[in-house]
Design a protein around this motif. Sequence first.
Motif, PDB file in Angstrom:
ATOM      1  N   GLY A  36       0.914  -1.057  -0.017  1.00  0.00           N
ATOM      2  CA  GLY A  36      -0.303  -0.077   0.188  1.00  0.00           C
ATOM      3  C   GLY A  36       0.996   0.744   0.047  1.00  0.00           C
ATOM      4  N   GLU A  37       2.524   1.050   0.299  1.00  0.00           N
ATOM      5  CA  GLU A  37       2.869   2.473   0.271  1.00  0.00           C
ATOM      6  C   GLU A  37       3.007   3.301  -1.541  1.00  0.00           C
ATOM      7  OE1 GLU A  37       5.462  -0.741   2.709  1.00  0.00           O
ATOM      8  OE2 GLU A  37       4.170  -0.569   0.799  1.00  0.00           O
ATOM      9  N   LEU A  38       2.718   2.226  -2.048  1.00  0.00           N
ATOM     10  CA  LEU A  38       2.293   3.143  -3.250  1.00  0.00           C
ATOM     11  C   LEU A  38       1.116   4.052  -3.454  1.00  0.00           C
ATOM     12  CD1 LEU A  38       3.181   0.117  -6.074  1.00  0.00           C
ATOM     13  CD2 LEU A  38       4.358   2.133  -5.344  1.00  0.00           C
ATOM     14  N   GLU A  39       0.302   3.467  -2.913  1.00  0.00           N
ATOM     15  CA  GLU A  39      -1.019   4.562  -2.885  1.00  0.00           C
ATOM     16  C   GLU A  39      -0.686   5.751  -2.255  1.00  0.00           C
ATOM     17  OE1 GLU A  39      -1.059   0.921  -4.166  1.00  0.00           O
ATOM     18  OE2 GLU A  39      -1.927   1.333  -5.875  1.00  0.00           O
ATOM     19  N   GLN A  40      -0.324   5.196  -1.157  1.00  0.00           N
ATOM     20  CA  GLN A  40       0.178   6.245   0.207  1.00  0.00           C
ATOM     21  C   GLN A  40       1.095   7.357  -0.425  1.00  0.00           C
ATOM     22  OE1 GLN A  40       1.520   3.226   3.520  1.00  0.00           O
ATOM     23  NE2 GLN A  40       0.011   4.697   4.510  1.00  0.00           N
ATOM     24  N   ALA A  41       2.290   7.313  -1.268  1.00  0.00           N
ATOM     25  CA  ALA A  41       2.811   8.055  -1.687  1.00  0.00           C
ATOM     26  C   ALA A  41       2.288   8.988  -2.347  1.00  0.00           C
ATOM     27  CB  ALA A  41       3.425   7.368  -2.684  1.00  0.00           C
ATOM     28  N   ILE A  42       1.505   8.108  -3.417  1.00  0.00           N
ATOM     29  CA  ILE A  42       0.337   8.842  -4.236  1.00  0.00           C
ATOM     30  C   ILE A  42      -0.501   9.695  -3.496  1.00  0.00           C
ATOM     31  CG2 ILE A  42      -1.540   9.153  -5.915  1.00  0.00           C
ATOM     32  CD1 ILE A  42      -0.518   6.924  -7.306  1.00  0.00           C
ATOM     33  N   THR A  43      -0.911   9.616  -2.346  1.00  0.00           N
ATOM     34  CA  THR A  43      -1.662  10.529  -1.700  1.00  0.00           C
ATOM     35  C   THR A  43      -1.074  11.977  -1.238  1.00  0.00           C
ATOM     36  OG1 THR A  43      -3.431   8.890  -1.037  1.00  0.00           O
ATOM     37  CG2 THR A  43      -3.750  10.427  -0.293  1.00  0.00           C
ATOM     38  N   TRP A  44       0.107  10.971  -0.391  1.00  0.00           N
ATOM     39  CA  TRP A  44       0.815  12.268   0.183  1.00  0.00           C
ATOM     40  C   TRP A  44       0.806  13.619  -0.854  1.00  0.00           C
ATOM     41  CZ3 TRP A  44       0.586  13.758   4.565  1.00  0.00           C
ATOM     42  CH2 TRP A  44       1.222  12.523   5.653  1.00  0.00           C
TER      43      TRP A  44
END
Length: 283
Positions: free
Chosen positions: A196-204
């Motif tokens: 989920g780090e990928l989606e978290q990065a996009i959200t940041w």
Amino acid sequence: MTNDRGPIGPEDYDDPRCPLGSRGFGLDEPVSSIPQKRISEKLDAYMTDKDFAGAERHLLYWLEEAKAGLDRRGEFFLCNEMMGFYRKTGREAEGIAAAQRALDLLPVLGYEHSASGGTCLVNAGTVYANFSHHEKALELFSRAREIYEAVLSADDSRLGGLYNNMALSLTALGRYEEARARFAAAIDIMGKVRNGELEQAITWLNLADAAEAQLPPDEAEKEIDSCLEKAAGLLHTPTLPEDGYTIFVCEKCMPVFDRYGWFFEAGRLRERIEAFYAGRQKA
């Protein structure tokens, strides 16, 4: 057929069938069903190779096959894939047409209150948002939220994606506090999901854009830097697979770092992307 980008061969496609099939007129049940998994895998290969013409040809061929076989579930599946394809390639009219057809199929298939229906609503909302129709997008996202929150667990990744998309449209409409709440919920959910780090990065990075839109420049700069720092760390999580989706996210994030003057990080991502495609060419 020798590779994913070569000519269409008989092992991939049969001749198109008559729309009436072999069982007469007025048939409601499918005459035949399309191979959804194989179609999806081949589409992924086209998109990874950036062969957009091949991807569209592939989608349109199987759409006609689904229609010819009266395969409504197959048609629904393809309309959802086409929404994503036309959104990524900037084709508004085609994307909205695919979205509307998928939405029309929801009651036909009995999907109005199912997770599949919710995902269709998210996909359609994302198409409308991509072309700046944010009020319509929020209407669709709100319908999806009602379904998802009723049928999914609270830590389901689909909820995280929905909240992120809702927040983007809320930001575009100047509803910043509502957007921040949705972004925060998305980050929390994706923190519990594998890779989920990928989606978290996009959200940041989306939060950085929201800060730029909402705050005075001196206040925004500090918050933007904090958001970018978090996103960069997440993108370089050692356990992430170095696959096509990870590289797609890197491609999506790289220009954001460039735009905010984080040239070193943008360069790291660029080198990573180039190395991935160079490796594919050698394989």
